[in-house]
Scaffold this active site. Structure first.
Site, PDB file in Angstrom:
ATOM      1  N   ARG A  50       0.555  -1.513   0.355  1.00  0.00           N
ATOM      2  CA  ARG A  50      -0.014  -0.057   0.075  1.00  0.00           C
ATOM      3  C   ARG A  50       1.005   1.746   0.088  1.00  0.00           C
ATOM      4  O   ARG A  50       1.680   0.906   1.087  1.00  0.00           O
ATOM      5  CB  ARG A  50      -1.268   0.335   0.982  1.00  0.00           C
ATOM      6  CG  ARG A  50      -1.767  -1.012   1.462  1.00  0.00           C
ATOM      7  CD  ARG A  50      -1.897  -1.081   2.712  1.00  0.00           C
ATOM      8  NE  ARG A  50      -3.093  -2.722   3.551  1.00  0.00           N
ATOM      9  CZ  ARG A  50      -3.855  -2.572   4.580  1.00  0.00           C
ATOM     10  NH1 ARG A  50      -3.610  -1.507   5.332  1.00  0.00           N
ATOM     11  NH2 ARG A  50      -4.409  -4.219   4.170  1.00  0.00           N
ATOM     12  N   ASP A  52       0.905   5.135   1.170  1.00  0.00           N
ATOM     13  CA  ASP A  52      -0.786   5.691   2.270  1.00  0.00           C
ATOM     14  C   ASP A  52      -1.121   7.196   0.664  1.00  0.00           C
ATOM     15  O   ASP A  52      -0.444   7.517  -0.442  1.00  0.00           O
ATOM     16  CB  ASP A  52       0.223   6.893   2.956  1.00  0.00           C
ATOM     17  CG  ASP A  52       0.445   5.648   4.475  1.00  0.00           C
ATOM     18  OD1 ASP A  52      -0.761   4.333   4.547  1.00  0.00           O
ATOM     19  OD2 ASP A  52       0.954   5.664   5.160  1.00  0.00           O
ATOM     20  N   TYR A 110      12.828   3.339  -2.657  1.00  0.00           N
ATOM     21  CA  TYR A 110      11.477   4.839  -2.716  1.00  0.00           C
ATOM     22  C   TYR A 110      12.675   6.151  -2.331  1.00  0.00           C
ATOM     23  O   TYR A 110      13.846   5.863  -2.463  1.00  0.00           O
ATOM     24  CB  TYR A 110      11.220   4.426  -1.045  1.00  0.00           C
ATOM     25  CG  TYR A 110      10.419   3.859  -0.283  1.00  0.00           C
ATOM     26  CD1 TYR A 110       9.003   4.492  -0.837  1.00  0.00           C
ATOM     27  CD2 TYR A 110      10.141   2.556  -0.171  1.00  0.00           C
ATOM     28  CE1 TYR A 110       7.537   3.345  -0.177  1.00  0.00           C
ATOM     29  CE2 TYR A 110       9.329   1.803   0.117  1.00  0.00           C
ATOM     30  CZ  TYR A 110       7.792   2.251  -0.230  1.00  0.00           C
ATOM     31  OH  TYR A 110       6.866   1.610   0.440  1.00  0.00           O
ATOM     32  N   ARG A 197       9.489   6.857   6.319  1.00  0.00           N
ATOM     33  CA  ARG A 197       9.224   8.228   6.613  1.00  0.00           C
ATOM     34  C   ARG A 197       9.860   9.004   7.783  1.00  0.00           C
ATOM     35  O   ARG A 197      10.461   9.623   8.698  1.00  0.00           O
ATOM     36  CB  ARG A 197       8.045   8.818   6.743  1.00  0.00           C
ATOM     37  CG  ARG A 197       6.775   8.954   5.566  1.00  0.00           C
ATOM     38  CD  ARG A 197       5.449   8.716   5.409  1.00  0.00           C
ATOM     39  NE  ARG A 197       5.117   9.303   6.440  1.00  0.00           N
ATOM     40  CZ  ARG A 197       3.893   9.589   6.227  1.00  0.00           C
ATOM     41  NH1 ARG A 197       2.662   8.444   5.934  1.00  0.00           N
ATOM     42  NH2 ARG A 197       3.293  10.240   6.914  1.00  0.00           N
TER      43      ARG A 197
END
Lengths: 245, 245
Positions: A50, A52, A110, A197
């Site tokens: 997923r 966000d 990422y 994050r």
């Protein structure tokens, strides 16, 4: 029965994240709608993970099984004419029948974008994290090395995740600066919920001298989310690539 | 009476351009509303020039006259709390009583961003011109030199403009490439309506070998809009800076 693999780019600004939710616009929901328009079949899309609300993707990987006769390589062209302009299929191809976007993944990349300037930028507001104070990049680079290797990253996982195995391997972290943009790339075998994050939030606190480099091994060892830094905002994060064997 | 000068950045995606229009959301309209909230006075904003729907600005310059007692340097802070998040005042200051954002301008810098890739990018769709075929940058650089200097640029002006003096001086054009982004900077004493976008359209046609470098002096000489290339789309254009003596 064919297994179709898609590589998808999306601008997440307008979406409530990847995962389908009733009455909300999501990337998965829009993709399933476009596929239904094309092959009149309700498929179940499997994403590599997923993303966000606010998190963008340049290389999300998705697969689905179908009896439709259209050749897998043709889906990208056919779906792009039916998708909204903030979603784009970069490639479609036939995958092995056992291929699973999530379970078959062996690694991910990422990217996180920080806009480091005293003044905020309306143009970059949905595509970066605005950090207005100065950041010591050399210090952040030295700190980032402490994440490399195999560790239990529980301290860098948001609570609420039901995952059991919290051990992950980070292969590489690379920090580059162009003008006032700082781009941090993370390459690993997988990432826990919000892990990138929270690592970025912690690196920013180190770069602004609110923490020491040597905090990182202590935080990892603590396995305590409260010891780590803040969760950097979603809109700076990009899922760049998913790797398979 | 004070003359207040603002330097404004905006993401134009949501706006119908700079200029106030009834029933449409524009940058000028939003700024005038925020100023009214602050000083309860209907001011007439003077911009250095209009930017069309889709054209962004990092350094639009604006001024207005007011009897309000608030110090000009305080407007940026006070207005930013009242503006939508796609407009931001970078700086405010007191200007000479005779200063006029448009008439006092001695030069402008524009930037144009091309995303040069076979595949389109949803993330960049509102911030660049997608050119899917290959571009010969060396050829475009040599062609851009033909624009330098003082010329009558009528051929590079969209019809419908009522301007009389169509002579402009271009001081510098600089083309750089980072990854798949091509950024073209234009520095000149002023630009006609759509002039940068038509120059870019023409350069793109040259870079893709649909035109010759030597076309440019012939187009300039013709003073005929139909001889020049297409108008590149608005969303790749950024007003970077306005210069004053």
């Amino acid at each position: 029965m064919r297994n179709v693999k898609l590589i998808v780019e999306y601008d997440s600004t307008r979406f409530y994240g990847w995962q389908k939710q009733p009455n909300l616009i999501t990337v998965q929901g829009e993709l399933e709608k476009a596929i239904f328009k094309l092959i009149k079949e309700k498929v179940k899309l499997i994403g590599s993970g997923r993303t966000d609300k606010g998190v963008h993707a340049r290389g999300q990987v998705v697969n689905f099984h179908t009896n439709a006769t259209i050749h897998p390589s043709r889906y990208s062209f056919a779906l792009n004419t039916k998708l909204p302009d903030d979603i784009f299929i970069r490639k479609s191809e036939e995958a092995d029948v056992k291929f699973h976007s999530r379970y078959s993944a062996t690694g991910k990349e990422y990217k996180y974008v920080i806009y480091n300037n005293e003044l905020r930028s309306p143009i970059l507001r949905n595509y970066s994290y605005h950090v207005e104070y100065g950041l010591d990049l050399q210090k952040m680079r030295r700190a980032s090395e402490k994440f490399l290797g195999t560790h239990d990253f529980s301290a860098f996982m948001s609570t609420g995740s039901s995952i059991r195995d919290t051990v992950r391997t980070i292969h590489d972290i690379n920090i580059i600066e162009k003008d006032k943009l700082i781009e941090i790339s993370f390459l690993g075998n997988g990432f826990l919920y919000n892990m990138v994050r929270i690592m970025v939030g912690t690196l920013v606190e180190i770069g602004s001298n609110r923490r020491d480099i040597e905090d990182i091994p202590l935080i990892i060892k603590s396995k305590n989310r409260k010891k780590a830094g803040h969760t950097a905002p979603a809109q700076g994060l990009y899922l760049e690539r998913v790797f398979y064997d």
